[in-house]
Design an enzyme around this catalytic site. Structure first.
Site, short mmCIF file in Angstrom:
data_model
loop_
_atom_site.label_atom_id
_atom_site.label_comp_id
_atom_site.label_asym_id
_atom_site.label_seq_id
_atom_site.Cartn_x
_atom_site.Cartn_y
_atom_site.Cartn_z
N LYS A 191 42.73 54.30 40.41
CA LYS A 191 42.24 52.87 40.17
C LYS A 191 41.78 51.41 39.90
O LYS A 191 42.94 51.58 38.35
CB LYS A 191 40.72 53.87 40.58
N TYR A 215 33.03 25.71 20.75
CA TYR A 215 31.32 25.63 21.47
C TYR A 215 30.90 26.02 20.09
O TYR A 215 30.83 27.21 19.27
CB TYR A 215 30.89 26.77 22.52
#
Length: 820
Positions: free
Chosen positions: A491, A715
């Site tokens: 999964k 940033y």
């Protein structure tokens, strides 16, 4: 209907060696998709590239006791409980057994044949007819000498209609299929070039297909297909039958249709049948889909289906993904991949489909045909005419025959002798904002072209060491009994490692089951060729049709989920469809609570459409020794509940509760199956077991630059140094799975043999690292985690678990698989 081994031997005209009273309710020819072994007879078939006799020993160990064979095993005494039915031809034996089942079925049977559209017509017709009565249909495209008898064997009197498709590739084959299906109603779609090389002309091929209807009472066909209609008119046997013709051109047809394209993208159809006028809409505009819908409608009208039911069914039609698959491509392109049937007829239908798309540039990449049986100038002159008719923007031909006929095409069209030659010439930015149809015979391996046109250039990759996965799987196996099965968890994109590739690898290494979270993950595995049984652990109720279509097995965890799936299974007329029951023993996620089992048992006892393959639960704290008492209580509850369900089923099923840490710490609870998950990939902490990390997350330096002292990086200007430094800019950010918590010197990369800190804030698609003192340059490799920086270290920095780190690496990060 159940038979004994002696009955099967008598029907097949074989010699029985072994017990005469073994009960058989199912026939199989493919050992890979077995979910259970009770009452199964294995038909050992020899083919060009395989021999089913090689699998008898393994299947006997799994529990199968009846075998239909052409040769007996050398050492019969090692199979003391087995019944062997010795036959000159196991395929012929299979066909005789199916014929006997057909003779016992008293309801109508419809057979569908033709060069193209068989599967789509069958699926659409079965969908509409099943709105009003129980229908059995052949699965997928089971239309061959083996697929047809396997389908017909499923007939049972609880069904009121059988619908089967029949395909042939050589003369003489249809008579065999006719004896098996013996349809009361026959449907023929069209006659085209598929498998034409084995027939001298279209008339011979059509006549061979019409042999399917020798004993039918009714034939349904398109009057506009002259070869078919003329053959029927000239055959003394066929023309005496009830003939239901439909036409878009001839008002003398039994069903006359006029169509109009609607602004909504639908097609409106006005029909006249037996003096009455009908109006229907179908959600398509391409010619092939409309013609297939008209074949379906003609059958429904003949069978007396109400107008309202036909209308509801036609409006709800969906594409059947048997031939064409659509994918996103580079530079805002859309790919349509069609490798199922390479012949001029299917090309014409594909081009009609392409033409029906809205307003974008269109490109056709076509290979030589390998089945047509016609001269090259005639064949490719027809192709050139189709291109002109459909106004395809760009054409690329691949193959020597097409290249030799390039004078028949436009001057701007391009030709290559091979797929590899074309790939070497590709300039990816020449494909932009267009729809690209890849139409190639399988031998040309157009999948290679698809990979290039799907490819996103990205220097960041997740390497997966397949040998490490094999090592880890074998380490877990060392804790198990030889008979204990493994359900491998794939999964969440196989914990980020790549579902289809890992699933295929695990299939090769003999795991018994795969498990995914959602149905679409299972569909992806099926589309990639994975044949192992697949359990869907969190199936949305709306996905039941999808799971049945792709042979996926749902986890049922509540009365609501049970009843929802069963209602769909009933509507399809299924018998014994494999399902798995989830028990909530204390983790309190999905699952039946112990006090709900009485209601579940009552439902199980009255349902034949499903068969419980396994009952399972999930341990909440198997890795924590301090909670072992809680774990033991979970196991006790699980065993009690499984016992109650076993009394209701009257047949055995598998039980499983152990995850990776449970296998290592509590192997006594392995029961019939276990479910290792992230441990297979070497992530997580499991004391006492030597696992190898399978994943290595890496990128490459895009740019190196000097930053002066006092100047910030990134940033927010959060990283400033008093001294000059050398930094590397790398194309990996939080959109690639590099967590923002790794920034501002909390995390490191491994570059040129040294750890270097990630500086500043991690950006969406980039990060920066301080490589001062490291001899590195653009293009050098940088490890995010792997051999030198463990994923457990990354998880600790990010205050999470390795599961989250792996599964947060998106599919835009390319997976590269290697051995070593």
């Amino acid at each position: 209907m159940k038979l004994k081994s002696s009955d099967i031997a008598a029907i097949a005209g074989g010699v029985l060696i072994g017990p005469p009273d073994i009960v058989v309710s199912e026939l199989v020819t493919d050992s890979r998709q077995l979910s259970y072994t009770d009452e199964i007879a294995f038909v050992a078939i020899r083919g060009k590239n395989h021999d089913g006799h090689k699998y008898i020993a393994g299947l006997y160990q799994k529990g199968i006791r009846t075998f239909i064979v052409e040769n007996l095993p050398e050492n019969i005494p090692v199979y003391p409980e087995a019944a062997f039915i010795l036959s000159e031809s196991t395929v012929a034996a299979l066909q005789l057994i199916a014929s006997a089942r057909r003779k016992a079925f008293t309801s109508p049977v419809i057979a569908i044949t033709g060069s193209a559209g068989k599967t789509i017509v069958k699926e659409w017709l079965a969908d509409i007819m099943s709105l009003s009565l129980p229908v059995i249909r052949s699965p997928r495209s089971y239309n061959s000498q083996i697929g047809v008898p396997l389908s017909v064997w499923k007939l049972d009197e609880k069904y009121r209609l059988g619908i089967f498709e029949a395909g042939i590739s050589h003369p003489g084959e249809m008579e065999k299929l006719q004896r098996i299906i013996n349809p009361s109603i026959g449907v023929i779609t069209n006659i085209g070039d598929a498998h034409r090389e084995n027939f001298p002309d279209y008339v011979t091929k059509a006549a061979e297909k019409l042999k399917l209807f020798r004993d039918s009472s009714t034939i349904i066909y398109c009057l506009d297909h002259k070869i078919v209609s003329e053959l029927i008119d000239s055959d003394e046997n066929l023309k005496r039958k009830e003939l239901i013709s439909w036409s878009l051109q001839n008002k003398n047809a039994t069903v006359f249709a006029e169509k109009v394209n609607l602004a909504s993208g639908n097609t409106g159809i006005n029909l006249t049948y037996k003096g009455r006028v009908y109006y229907f809409e179908v959600p398509f505009q391409d010619r092939a889909s409309v013609e297939n819908a008209l074949s379906v409608t003609a059958v429904c009208l003949h069978l007396g289906v109400s107008q309202d039911l036909i209308d509801r069914g036609l409006r709800g039609l969906v594409s059947v993904p048997m031939r064409m698959e659509m994918k996103g491509g580079i530079n805002n392109c859309q790919l349509i991949e069609d490798y199922y049937n390479s012949d001029p007829g299917s090309l014409g239908m594909a081009l009609e489909y392409l033409k029906a798309q809205n307003g974008r540039k269109t490109t056709l990449i076509l290979s030589d045909f390998v089945q047509a049986g016609r001269s090259d100038p005639e064949l490719y002159g027809e192709v050139a005419g189709l291109l002109k008719k459909t106004a395809i923007t760009r054409f690329i031909g691949i193959g020597r025959s097409l290249a030799s006929c390039k004078h028949l095409f436009r001057p701007e069209d391009r030709f290559y002798y091979s797929t590899d030659e074309f790939i070497r010439s590709i300039i990816t930015n020449e494909f932009s904002n267009e729809i690209i149809l890849l139409k190639g015979a399988r031998v040309f391996e157009f999948e290679k072209i698809a990979r290039v046109l799907e490819q996103q250039v990205h220097l960041t990759v997740l390497e997966i060491n397949l040998d490490a996965i094999s090592h880890n799987l074998n380490k877990f196996r060392s804790y198990l009994y030889p008979s204990t099965k493994i359900m491998a968890m794939v999964k969440a994109f196989a914990y980020g490692s790549g579902s289809s590739e890992i699933a295929s690898f695990l299939e090769y290494h003999r795991v018994s089951y795969l498990a995914v979270a959602y149905a679409d993950e299972g569909v992806g595995l099926r589309n990639s060729g994975v044949t192992l049984p697949v359990m869907v652990m969190n199936p949305d109720p709306s996905a039941a049709e999808l799971m049945i279509k792709y042979s996926l097995e749902p986890e049922l965890y509540s009365i609501t989920s049970f009843q929802s799936f069963v209602s769909v299974a009933d509507r399809h007329g299924l018998i014994g469809y494999p399902v798995h029951i989830k028990i909530d023993t204390g983790m309190h996620r999905l699952g039946f609570l112990p006090e709900e089992i009485a209601g579940l048992v009552a439902e199980i006892r009255k349902r034949e459409c499903i068969r419980i393959i396994s009952v399972f639960s999930h341990l909440a704290a198997s890795e924590n020794a301090g909670l072992d008492n809680f774990t033991k209580k979970q196991v006790e509850t699980f065993l009690s509940v499984a016992g109650q369900i076993r009394q209701a089923t009257t047949y055995p099923f598998m039980r499983h509760i152990l995850n990776s840490s449970g296998i290592v710490r509590m192997p006594a609870y392995q029961f019939e199956m276990v479910r290792p998950g992230i441990g297979i990939y070497g992530a997580g902490s499991f004391d006492g077991i030597d696992l190898r990390p399978a994943g290595r997350f890496k990128t490459r330096i895009s740019q190196v630059k000097r930053v002066k002292g006092g100047e910030p990086v990134g940033y927010g200007c959060t990283d400033v140094s008093d001294t000059d430094r050398i930094i590397a800019i790398l194309p990996v950010g939080y959109a690639d799975g590099l967590k923002r918590k790794m920034g501002n010197r909390r995390g490191n990369l491994f570059i040129q043999g040294k750890r270097v800190p990630i500086i500043g804030n991690v950006c969406m698609d980039m990060c920066m690292a301080d490589i001062t003192g490291v001899d590195a340059q653009a293009g050098d490799e940088a490890e995010i985690f792997g051999e030198n920086i463990s994923i457990n270290e990354i998880a600790e920095i990010c205050e999470t678990i390795p599961y989250e780190i792996l599964t947060s690496i998106p599919e835009r990060v390319k997976r590269v698989f290697f051995r070593g």
